[in-house]
Design a protein around this motif. Structure first.
Motif, PDB file in Angstrom:
ATOM      1  N   UNK A  70       0.819  -1.215   0.000  1.00 19.24           N
ATOM      2  CA  UNK A  70       0.000   0.000   0.000  1.00 19.24           C
ATOM      3  C   UNK A  70       0.854   1.268   0.000  1.00 19.24           C
ATOM      4  N   UNK A  71       1.687   1.440   1.014  1.00 13.87           N
ATOM      5  CA  UNK A  71       2.403   2.717   1.151  1.00 13.87           C
ATOM      6  C   UNK A  71       3.914   2.547   1.219  1.00 13.87           C
ATOM      7  N   UNK A  85       9.044   5.313   7.167  1.00 14.61           N
ATOM      8  CA  UNK A  85       7.637   5.646   7.325  1.00 14.61           C
ATOM      9  C   UNK A  85       6.884   5.276   6.057  1.00 14.61           C
ATOM     10  N   UNK A  86       5.563   5.196   6.147  1.00 16.89           N
ATOM     11  CA  UNK A  86       4.690   5.637   7.234  1.00 16.89           C
ATOM     12  C   UNK A  86       4.620   4.700   8.442  1.00 16.89           C
ATOM     13  N   UNK A  88       5.676   2.872  11.774  1.00 15.89           N
ATOM     14  CA  UNK A  88       6.661   3.222  12.804  1.00 15.89           C
ATOM     15  C   UNK A  88       6.913   2.056  13.746  1.00 15.89           C
TER      16      UNK A  88
ATOM     17  N   UNK B  12       5.071  15.443   7.199  1.00 19.53           N
ATOM     18  CA  UNK B  12       5.986  14.349   6.884  1.00 19.53           C
ATOM     19  C   UNK B  12       7.409  14.875   6.639  1.00 19.53           C
ATOM     20  N   UNK B  15       8.911  16.070  10.353  1.00 22.38           N
ATOM     21  CA  UNK B  15       9.168  14.944  11.257  1.00 22.38           C
ATOM     22  C   UNK B  15      10.232  14.015  10.674  1.00 22.38           C
ATOM     23  N   UNK B  16      10.214  13.830   9.356  1.00 21.60           N
ATOM     24  CA  UNK B  16      11.250  12.999   8.737  1.00 21.60           C
ATOM     25  C   UNK B  16      12.621  13.640   8.881  1.00 21.60           C
ATOM     26  N   UNK B  41      -0.076  12.682   9.828  1.00 20.32           N
ATOM     27  CA  UNK B  41       0.033  12.423   8.408  1.00 20.32           C
ATOM     28  C   UNK B  41      -1.146  13.096   7.686  1.00 20.32           C
ATOM     29  N   UNK B  61       2.098  10.828  13.149  1.00 21.27           N
ATOM     30  CA  UNK B  61       3.281  10.422  12.383  1.00 21.27           C
ATOM     31  C   UNK B  61       4.201   9.542  13.222  1.00 21.27           C
ATOM     32  N   UNK B  62       4.256   9.815  14.517  1.00 25.33           N
ATOM     33  CA  UNK B  62       5.068   9.004  15.416  1.00 25.33           C
ATOM     34  C   UNK B  62       4.283   8.815  16.709  1.00 25.33           C
ATOM     35  N   UNK B  63       4.498   7.683  17.395  1.00 24.86           N
ATOM     36  CA  UNK B  63       3.858   7.536  18.698  1.00 24.86           C
ATOM     37  C   UNK B  63       4.402   8.588  19.676  1.00 24.86           C
ATOM     38  N   UNK B 287       4.019  13.165  -0.886  1.00 29.10           N
ATOM     39  CA  UNK B 287       4.436  12.681   0.434  1.00 29.10           C
ATOM     40  C   UNK B 287       5.864  12.161   0.383  1.00 29.10           C
ATOM     41  N   UNK B 291       9.684  13.220   2.209  1.00 28.84           N
ATOM     42  CA  UNK B 291      10.460  12.283   3.025  1.00 28.84           C
ATOM     43  C   UNK B 291      11.896  12.158   2.508  1.00 28.84           C
ATOM     44  N   UNK B 315       6.852   9.128  -6.904  1.00 32.21           N
ATOM     45  CA  UNK B 315       5.860   8.068  -6.653  1.00 32.21           C
ATOM     46  C   UNK B 315       4.766   8.627  -5.766  1.00 32.21           C
ATOM     47  N   UNK B 317       0.412   7.738  -4.396  1.00 34.75           N
ATOM     48  CA  UNK B 317      -0.769   6.874  -4.455  1.00 34.75           C
ATOM     49  C   UNK B 317      -2.010   7.702  -4.203  1.00 34.75           C
ATOM     50  N   UNK B 326      -1.628   3.795  -7.932  1.00 36.51           N
ATOM     51  CA  UNK B 326      -0.278   4.304  -7.703  1.00 36.51           C
ATOM     52  C   UNK B 326       0.336   4.732  -9.033  1.00 36.51           C
ATOM     53  N   UNK B 374       8.984   0.793 -10.848  1.00 38.96           N
ATOM     54  CA  UNK B 374       9.875   1.695 -10.136  1.00 38.96           C
ATOM     55  C   UNK B 374      11.326   1.209 -10.257  1.00 38.96           C
TER      56      UNK B 374
END
Lengths: 110, 401
Positions: A70-71, A85-86, A88, B12, B15-16, B41, B61-63, B287, B291, B315, B317, B326, B374
């Motif tokens: 998917x991602x 990511x995405x 984690x 993104x 944080x990245x 996100x 995006x992150x815990x 996105x 990153x 790339x 989606x 995609x 790709x």
């Protein structure tokens, strides 16, 4: 279950592909993806990507990693470690053995 | 002496950048400043999050513990108001945060064209979780929703709102939206999905709005119709306010070189706010571009070599009407298009070729084709159009030629 679960003949999992073992059969919380890397080795991870509802058995397997369909989060086949990511969270791995051309799965109890 | 890095913006890209700094061994202070409630996100905002199928924790995006674990000083619900030339970022509460380098990851805002009657809070934009929460509240079954713009976000919201049970009207002045991104045939088919799934689709421009308590009357071309809510999905504008005040060189974004450095060597930019001028461009607004650029930002700051060679093909989606689509590379730069599978019956894919080289691919429910494509583009392999078309041939085998 000392002998593990016989999940497939090795030749039935093409290089770069994967199969899904139903959670009821594996006795685990999630389905398990049994994946064949491009060097021919076989690995097993929880099937559901830790980011979204996608099956890693449908992913692209290459060079020690599976890429989510998917991602495109990547997980290390050996350790389950997430590589970008995405997602984690790491994936949970399970032990696999190949004996006499057959693939046996030893699900980690969950 | 290193006074640390301040990252302005927690999408993104921001944080990245923070994550890559730590992954590359940066040991100084890292502060991330963002006006929103939490770093989240954006792709789900028009899809699962808008539909109420995922919540705030799912799109984080992150815990929460990640920020402490990685010694990232997160300052949410705060705006950076100025970049001070002495090496500090000023926040809206008057705080000054020292910084040797600043990373601008301010992203963009949803474009809001100047149209008569646009100042109505039932006319929405969609960029943040807060925007999505407001829009979701309006998307009740039976609600009449007008979506202006049939790009990625417009089409995704049309799909989500249709699933909810809204009566959706989708308007775009372009006959085949996104034909550059998908190639004309696939773009036409994807746009046609909306009408086939019951969306009222018009090729027209929206000229303005008249508000009443009962609703909003929109003038669409020569006609008009009434709606309960409107979404303006007509693109974005890079948020360059801080950059402009700091005197950085701009075009539609902050001009940056291949190292992601702006015209001021202490200030870098990443993602939607950045306007790369070198070879490393990537797909604008995507996105993954943010990153990848973020990792270059981190490499520059820690003084490690930038990844050499051609940038990975862009790339992205999109998900609409139950289909996962995609795109990799550039469909519009092909000379010919080859279809794998039956066009219009997912899964299928279209490949754009230039000579015997693949330059782009679009997969509809066919992510393996896109992942193979790709790698074909990255590895610059020669491909045979007939082999691409032949579904009995595993695309992986074409990579090793």
């Amino acid at each position: 279950m000392i002998d593990g679960i016989h999940v497939a003949a090795l030749e039935d999992i093409p290089v770069g592909e994967g199969i899904t073992i139903d959670r009821d059969r594996a006795g685990t919380a999630d389905d398990i993806a049994v994946l064949r890397d491009d060097d021919g080795s076989v690995w097993a991870l929880n099937d559901t990507c830790t980011h979204a509802d996608a099956s890693l058995a449908e992913g692209w397997v290459e060079d020690g990693y599976v890429e989510c369909p998917l991602h495109s989060s990547k997980f290390c086949l050996k350790t389950g470690a997430v590589q970008g990511m995405p997602a984690t969270r790491d994936a949970i791995t399970h032990r696999v053995e190949v004996r006499d051309g057959n693939v046996y799965l030893y699900p980690r109890s969950s | 002496m290193d006074r640390g890095v301040v990252v302005v913006g927690a999408g993104i890209g921001g944080i990245s950048a923070a994550a890559s700094l730590r992954a590359r061994g940066y040991d100084g202070e890292v502060t991330v400043v963002d006006a929103g409630d939490f770093p989240h996100d954006r792709p789900p905002l028009s899809k699962a999050y808008l539909a109420g199928k995922t919540g705030a924790a799912d799109i984080a995006l992150q815990p929460e513990h990640w920020y402490d674990d990685n010694r990232i000083n997160l300052r949410c619900q705060r705006r950076a108001t100025a970049l001070r030339c002495e090496g500090a970022v000023e926040l809206d509460d008057g705080t000054m945060i020292a910084a040797s380098r600043v990373v601008l990851a301010t992203g963009a805002t949803a474009a809001r064209p100047i149209l008569p009657g646009i100042e109505d809070d039932r006319i929405h934009g969609l960029r943040t979780a807060t925007d999505a929460d407001r829009l979701a509240a309006a998307l009740v079954p039976g609600a009449r929703l007008l979506i202006v713009g049939a790009g990625l976000i417009g089409a995704e919201v049309a799909s989500t709102a249709t699933d909810i049970g809204c009566a959706v009207t989708l308007v775009d002045p372009t006959e085949i939206p996104l034909s550059q991104a998908f190639g004309a045939d696939v773009a036409d088919w994807l746009h046609g999905l909306a009408a086939r799934r019951g969306v009222d689709v018009h090729t027209a421009a929206v000229r303005g709005f008249t508000s009443s308590r009962e609703g909003i009357t929109a003038t669409i071309g020569e006609t008009s119709a009434d709606f309960d809510a409107v979404l303006m999905a007509v693109g974005m504008r890079a948020d360059t306010a801080l950059a402009a005040a700091a005197g950085l060189r701009l075009d539609r974004g902050v001009l940056v070189d291949d190292a992601m450095v702006s015209s001021n060597s202490a200030i870098l930019a990443v993602g939607d706010v950045a306007s790369p001028t070198g070879a490393f461009t990537g797909g604008r607004g995507h996105w993954e571009t943010a990153r990848l650029q973020a990792d270059r930002v981190a490499a520059t700051i820690v003084g490690q070599p930038l990844q050499a060679g051609a940038p990975p093909p862009p790339w992205f989606w999109t998900d609409r009407f139950g289909l996962h689509v995609e795109v990799v590379g550039e469909m519009s730069s092909g000379e010919s298009v080859v279809v794998r599978g039956t066009f219009g019956e997912p899964p299928f894919a279209a490949f754009a070729l230039r000579g015997d080289k693949l330059v782009g691919a679009v997969g509809v429910d066919d992510t393996k084709a896109v992942r193979a494509a790709r790698r074909m583009i990255e590895r610059d392999v020669s491909v045979d159009a007939e082999a691409l078309r032949d579904i009995s041939i595993d695309l992986r085998t074409l990579l090793s030629r």
